[in-house]
Design a protein around this motif. Structure first.
Motif, PDB file in Angstrom:
ATOM      1  N   UNK B 220      -3.585  -4.366  10.388  1.00  0.00           N
ATOM      2  CA  UNK B 220      -2.653  -3.652  11.413  1.00  0.00           C
ATOM      3  C   UNK B 220      -1.862  -4.558  11.463  1.00  0.00           C
ATOM      4  N   UNK B 221      -0.262  -4.149  11.259  1.00  0.00           N
ATOM      5  CA  UNK B 221       1.029  -4.660  11.115  1.00  0.00           C
ATOM      6  C   UNK B 221       1.579  -4.520  12.832  1.00  0.00           C
ATOM      7  N   UNK B 222       1.737  -5.704  13.545  1.00  0.00           N
ATOM      8  CA  UNK B 222       2.127  -5.449  14.810  1.00  0.00           C
ATOM      9  C   UNK B 222       3.615  -5.802  14.942  1.00  0.00           C
ATOM     10  N   UNK B 223       4.438  -5.029  15.290  1.00  0.00           N
ATOM     11  CA  UNK B 223       5.845  -5.164  15.572  1.00  0.00           C
ATOM     12  C   UNK B 223       6.429  -4.559  16.645  1.00  0.00           C
ATOM     13  N   UNK B 224       6.981  -5.045  17.636  1.00  0.00           N
ATOM     14  CA  UNK B 224       7.834  -4.763  18.801  1.00  0.00           C
ATOM     15  C   UNK B 224       6.761  -4.119  19.790  1.00  0.00           C
ATOM     16  N   UNK B 225       5.630  -4.520  19.803  1.00  0.00           N
ATOM     17  CA  UNK B 225       4.817  -3.839  20.799  1.00  0.00           C
ATOM     18  C   UNK B 225       3.663  -2.857  20.463  1.00  0.00           C
ATOM     19  N   UNK B 226       4.000  -2.516  19.099  1.00  0.00           N
ATOM     20  CA  UNK B 226       3.171  -1.192  18.604  1.00  0.00           C
ATOM     21  C   UNK B 226       2.796  -1.652  17.472  1.00  0.00           C
ATOM     22  N   UNK B 227       1.719  -0.703  16.745  1.00  0.00           N
ATOM     23  CA  UNK B 227       1.328  -0.899  15.449  1.00  0.00           C
ATOM     24  C   UNK B 227       2.073  -0.292  14.570  1.00  0.00           C
ATOM     25  N   UNK B 228       2.837  -0.956  13.607  1.00  0.00           N
ATOM     26  CA  UNK B 228       3.977  -0.202  12.958  1.00  0.00           C
ATOM     27  C   UNK B 228       3.394   0.108  11.328  1.00  0.00           C
ATOM     28  N   UNK B 229       2.285  -0.486  11.002  1.00  0.00           N
ATOM     29  CA  UNK B 229       1.848  -0.046   9.712  1.00  0.00           C
ATOM     30  C   UNK B 229       0.115  -0.262   9.641  1.00  0.00           C
ATOM     31  N   UNK B 230      -0.639   0.381   9.138  1.00  0.00           N
ATOM     32  CA  UNK B 230      -1.974   0.190   9.019  1.00  0.00           C
ATOM     33  C   UNK B 230      -2.363   0.205   7.678  1.00  0.00           C
ATOM     34  N   UNK B 231      -3.667  -0.289   7.038  1.00  0.00           N
ATOM     35  CA  UNK B 231      -4.084  -0.343   5.656  1.00  0.00           C
ATOM     36  C   UNK B 231      -5.288  -1.141   5.635  1.00  0.00           C
ATOM     37  N   UNK B 232      -5.667  -1.316   4.474  1.00  0.00           N
ATOM     38  CA  UNK B 232      -6.988  -2.134   4.104  1.00  0.00           C
ATOM     39  C   UNK B 232      -6.371  -3.724   3.766  1.00  0.00           C
ATOM     40  N   UNK B 233      -7.281  -4.265   3.047  1.00  0.00           N
ATOM     41  CA  UNK B 233      -7.023  -5.620   2.781  1.00  0.00           C
ATOM     42  C   UNK B 233      -5.562  -6.040   1.940  1.00  0.00           C
ATOM     43  N   UNK B 234      -5.463  -4.961   1.234  1.00  0.00           N
ATOM     44  CA  UNK B 234      -4.188  -4.934   0.397  1.00  0.00           C
ATOM     45  C   UNK B 234      -2.876  -5.213   1.084  1.00  0.00           C
ATOM     46  N   UNK B 235      -3.096  -4.704   2.330  1.00  0.00           N
ATOM     47  CA  UNK B 235      -1.820  -5.040   3.244  1.00  0.00           C
ATOM     48  C   UNK B 235      -1.593  -6.309   3.264  1.00  0.00           C
ATOM     49  N   UNK B 236      -2.600  -7.024   3.672  1.00  0.00           N
ATOM     50  CA  UNK B 236      -2.415  -8.502   4.150  1.00  0.00           C
ATOM     51  C   UNK B 236      -1.767  -9.262   2.677  1.00  0.00           C
ATOM     52  N   UNK B 237      -2.121  -8.822   1.681  1.00  0.00           N
ATOM     53  CA  UNK B 237      -1.695  -9.699   0.488  1.00  0.00           C
ATOM     54  C   UNK B 237      -0.240  -9.297   0.312  1.00  0.00           C
ATOM     55  N   UNK B 238       0.142  -7.848   0.282  1.00  0.00           N
ATOM     56  CA  UNK B 238       1.385  -7.657   0.415  1.00  0.00           C
ATOM     57  C   UNK B 238       2.378  -8.385   1.362  1.00  0.00           C
ATOM     58  N   UNK B 239       1.848  -8.616   2.656  1.00  0.00           N
ATOM     59  CA  UNK B 239       2.445  -9.714   3.728  1.00  0.00           C
ATOM     60  C   UNK B 239       2.611 -10.920   3.100  1.00  0.00           C
ATOM     61  N   UNK B 240       1.631 -11.312   2.728  1.00  0.00           N
ATOM     62  CA  UNK B 240       1.559 -12.706   2.023  1.00  0.00           C
ATOM     63  C   UNK B 240       2.944 -12.823   0.964  1.00  0.00           C
ATOM     64  N   UNK B 241       3.262 -11.917   0.230  1.00  0.00           N
ATOM     65  CA  UNK B 241       4.284 -12.077  -0.686  1.00  0.00           C
ATOM     66  C   UNK B 241       5.511 -11.826   0.027  1.00  0.00           C
ATOM     67  N   UNK B 242       5.468 -10.637   0.820  1.00  0.00           N
ATOM     68  CA  UNK B 242       7.014 -10.181   1.398  1.00  0.00           C
ATOM     69  C   UNK B 242       7.325 -10.761   2.562  1.00  0.00           C
ATOM     70  N   UNK B 243       6.234 -11.268   3.485  1.00  0.00           N
ATOM     71  CA  UNK B 243       6.578 -11.794   4.941  1.00  0.00           C
ATOM     72  C   UNK B 243       6.702 -10.438   5.889  1.00  0.00           C
ATOM     73  N   UNK B 244       7.485 -10.832   6.802  1.00  0.00           N
ATOM     74  CA  UNK B 244       7.569  -9.356   8.014  1.00  0.00           C
ATOM     75  C   UNK B 244       8.954  -8.909   7.952  1.00  0.00           C
ATOM     76  N   UNK B 245       9.886  -9.536   6.762  1.00  0.00           N
ATOM     77  CA  UNK B 245      11.280  -9.045   7.162  1.00  0.00           C
ATOM     78  C   UNK B 245      11.477  -7.654   6.964  1.00  0.00           C
ATOM     79  N   UNK B 246      10.631  -6.777   6.101  1.00  0.00           N
ATOM     80  CA  UNK B 246      10.734  -5.384   5.983  1.00  0.00           C
ATOM     81  C   UNK B 246      10.666  -4.830   7.345  1.00  0.00           C
ATOM     82  N   UNK B 247       9.641  -5.399   7.991  1.00  0.00           N
ATOM     83  CA  UNK B 247       9.396  -4.576   9.355  1.00  0.00           C
ATOM     84  C   UNK B 247      10.428  -4.821  10.566  1.00  0.00           C
TER      85      UNK B 247
END
Lengths: 398, 254
Positions: B220-247
């Motif tokens: 679960x990606x947490x941004x500004x006090x709520x869940x902004x996006x949810x997914x499986x383990x693949x979401x973590x990999x995407x965050x590792x590559x892209x960081x939180x800038x998008x959110x």
């Protein structure tokens, strides 16, 4: 450029104090500049009358200890119990003995009254180089005002713990001299568990010699007024002094300790840590921590602190650290003082592990004081004190 | 099977600038045996969520609900929540002077079980758990967290997790400040606890590093006090590559 001040605002402390004896404008008056410049004498009458407004007495309920300051004191030997300890001896000695007065001379009228009045001194002497524990108990001092004089000598390179346990009724004014000769390691534990109406004024004078190590622990749990002032001189190069204290004042109890640590010689290490708990209306504690780093005390490493845990309304904790430094060449010198209620984060941590709030509070208080108990190193006394602190805590819940 | 449900949780704290809303409607459901990673930038409210579930007095729940098998956790005191089976491994465990580890662990175990553990098996269990976390035996003689290094404090948190056997554990940035070796040891402890007790885990982290050792079932990606996006383990990999800038860009536009 910063503007030039044209008017000096009224500054706190620039005027004479209202408690007397501080008016530097009075003719012939020489203010006490440093902690070691105080007047000393073994004669009661050399000291001015105590009015209770003097800097040294203003926090003390003087009326309750007046018989000790000015009254007639019974200075005869008293009964005590002591364990057998190889390499340690306990004897009554004459007041003319050469050992009397080696460690220090009274700085106040109550201490001088005790000195003037004692008939014989109790001498505890340790020679053993293997660690020995000597436990001396006195519980039958009676309810008449009396004086006592004790001299603890740790001979060179000796290693010991000397515990003095006081209980029962007492109205006692006393002086304790402690001499730690070169290379000796000595722990002195003074435990005050007097009965409720008891009063005590005590001065401990300590000299710590070259490369000697003193640990001095004051534990006060019982009595009406207990004022115990340790003055410790790190007089030999490389001397170490650890001055610890714990006190638990209940309703109406006054426990006071004025701690003086004097770094006299070079490369000395000093640590002062006093911790107290207060519970009940009128519980009053006083801690004054004077640290003086003298002109010859280069390489000094010194730290003092006092912490008070306030467990109920209606209590008062005075905590006054003073630091005087007369040489620039030191390793470090600091002080800290804090008085407060429970640490919410500590309570939260314990409760988050399923421990109830009441039990968490109990653990925090006992732990807070146990930091000092753990320094004693005598398992029997440590477990006794844990139980005594538990009893103090539950006493307040009634 | 137990379930921990967080429903539309709103939480505020008092700051010097007044009341500040940190959690703005969090919804999350964790079943026993599941690992949920909560990831997000600093200040997004991850730790606030952890402390609010545990009941820290600093955080005020304005609305919403936290249910453990249907029972309202928010109505429980801090210690009741722990006894109900919720455990918080803290990011900054506090020192408690004068309270020995051994006494603390036994007191906590007694409080949770309602009776004191039998002495010999308990000591054996503690010693074994310490050994697997590479903690020296002398730890049990030391005061709680006093003079512990950052890594030692985290191991101590996981030691408690293994010994106290909760149903749900919230790990608040347990990975922060750990070197690779310590991270492995701590992660192994978490996995042991999960496998032994069918633990449900809420793993709060800023970095994806710990997720190499503790594989999440959900992210679960947490941004500004709520869940902004949810997914499986693949979401973590995407965050590792892209960081939180998008959110963060989304949040600032919003």
């Amino acid at each position: 450029m910063s503007p030039v001040a044209t008017q000096t605002p009224e500054q706190h402390g620039a005027q004479a104090h209202s408690d007397g004896g501080w008016d530097s404008n009075a003719p012939g008056y020489v203010p006490v500049q440093t902690r070691d410049a105080r007047f000393t004498s073994v004669n009661h009458d050399d000291f001015p009358e105590v009015r209770g407004i003097e800097n040294d007495w203003k926090l003390t309920p003087v009326a309750r200890v007046r018989p000790l300051i000015d009254g007639q004191l019974d200075g005869s030997p008293y009964a005590y119990l002591v364990n057998e300890a190889t390499g340690a001896s306990v004897d009554w000695i004459d007041r003319t003995d050469a050992r009397v007065g080696l460690a220090g001379i009274p700085e106040d009228r109550g201490s001088a009254n005790a000195w003037t009045s004692f008939e014989r001194a109790l001498a505890i002497t340790v020679t053993s180089e293997d660690h020995v524990d000597l436990v001396l108990s006195r519980s039958q001092l009676g309810d008449e005002p009396r004086a006592a004089h004790t001299i603890i000598t740790a001979k060179a390179n000796s290693n010991s713990t000397v515990i003095i346990r006081s209980s029962g009724d007492a109205q006692l004014a006393e002086n304790v001299e402690i001499v730690v000769e070169s290379g000796a390691t000595l722990t002195v534990v003074s435990v005050q568990e007097w009965s409720d109406p008891s009063t005590q004024l005590a001065s401990h004078f300590v000299q710590v010699g070259k490369d000697a190590h003193l640990r001095h622990i004051v534990v006060t749990l019982g009595g009406s007024v207990v004022r115990l002032n340790p003055s410790v001189h790190l007089s030999g190069e490389g001397a170490q002094g650890e001055l610890f204290g714990l006190y638990f004042a209940d309703a109406g109890q006054h426990f006071e300790q004025r701690v003086y640590l004097h770094h006299e010689a070079a490369n000395t290490i000093g640590r002062v840590n006093y911790k107290g708990a207060l519970q009940g209306v009128g519980a009053h504690t006083v801690w004054v921590g004077d640290v003086l780093i003298g002109p010859k005390a280069s390489g000094t490493d010194s730290y003092e602190q006092n912490r008070n845990l306030v467990l109920s309304e209606g209590t008062r904790a005075d905590s006054i650290p003073n630091l005087e430094i007369e040489t620039g060449d030191i390793l470090g010198a600091g002080h800290a003082s804090a008085t407060g209620r429970f640490d919410d984060e500590q309570l939260f941590y314990l409760q988050a592990r399923g421990i109830t709030e009441a039990e968490a509070r109990r653990l925090v208080v006992i732990g807070f004081l146990a930091e000092i108990v753990q320094k004693i190193g005598n398992p029997e006394l440590e477990s006794h004190l844990h139980a005594a602190i538990e009893a103090e805590l539950s006493g307040g819940a009634q | 099977m137990s379930v921990l449900e967080i429903k539309d949780l709103h939480v505020t704290v008092e700051t010097d600038q007044g009341t500040k809303e940190i959690l703005k409607g969090v919804d999350l459901t964790i079943a026993q045996g599941e690992i949920h990673a909560i990831m997000g930038p600093n200040g997004s409210g991850k730790s606030t969520l952890a402390y609010s579930i545990a009941g820290h007095p600093k955080y005020h729940v304005e609305s919403g609900s936290v249910l453990l098998d249907g029972a309202e956790v928010l109505e429980m005191s801090v210690d009741e929540r722990a006894r109900a089976g919720i455990f918080l491994a803290m990011q900054y465990p506090v020192e408690i002077p004068g309270v020995r580890m051994a006494d603390f662990l036994r007191t906590a175990k007694t409080a949770l079980d309602g009776e004191a553990p039998a002495l010999r098996p308990w000591i054996k269990e503690v010693n074994e758990a310490m050994k697997s976390l590479r903690m020296d035996k002398t730890f049990s003689e030391r005061n709680v967290n006093e003079g512990f290094s950052g890594g030692e404090k985290k191991r101590h948190e996981i030691l408690q997790l293994e010994l106290l056997k909760p149903r749900f554990a919230i790990l608040d940035e347990t990975d922060s400040g750990l070197d690779v070796d310590a991270l492995k040891i701590v992660s192994e402890g978490v996995i042991r606890a999960k496998e032994t007790n069918d633990l449900g885990i809420l793993l709060i982290t800023h970095y994806t590093r710990i997720l190499r050792y503790i594989k999440p079932d959900f992210v679960h990606v947490f941004v500004d006090g709520r869940v902004a996006e949810e997914g499986g383990p693949e979401l973590a990999e995407r965050l590792e590559n892209e960081g939180y800038d998008r959110f963060l860009a989304d949040a600032s536009v919003a």
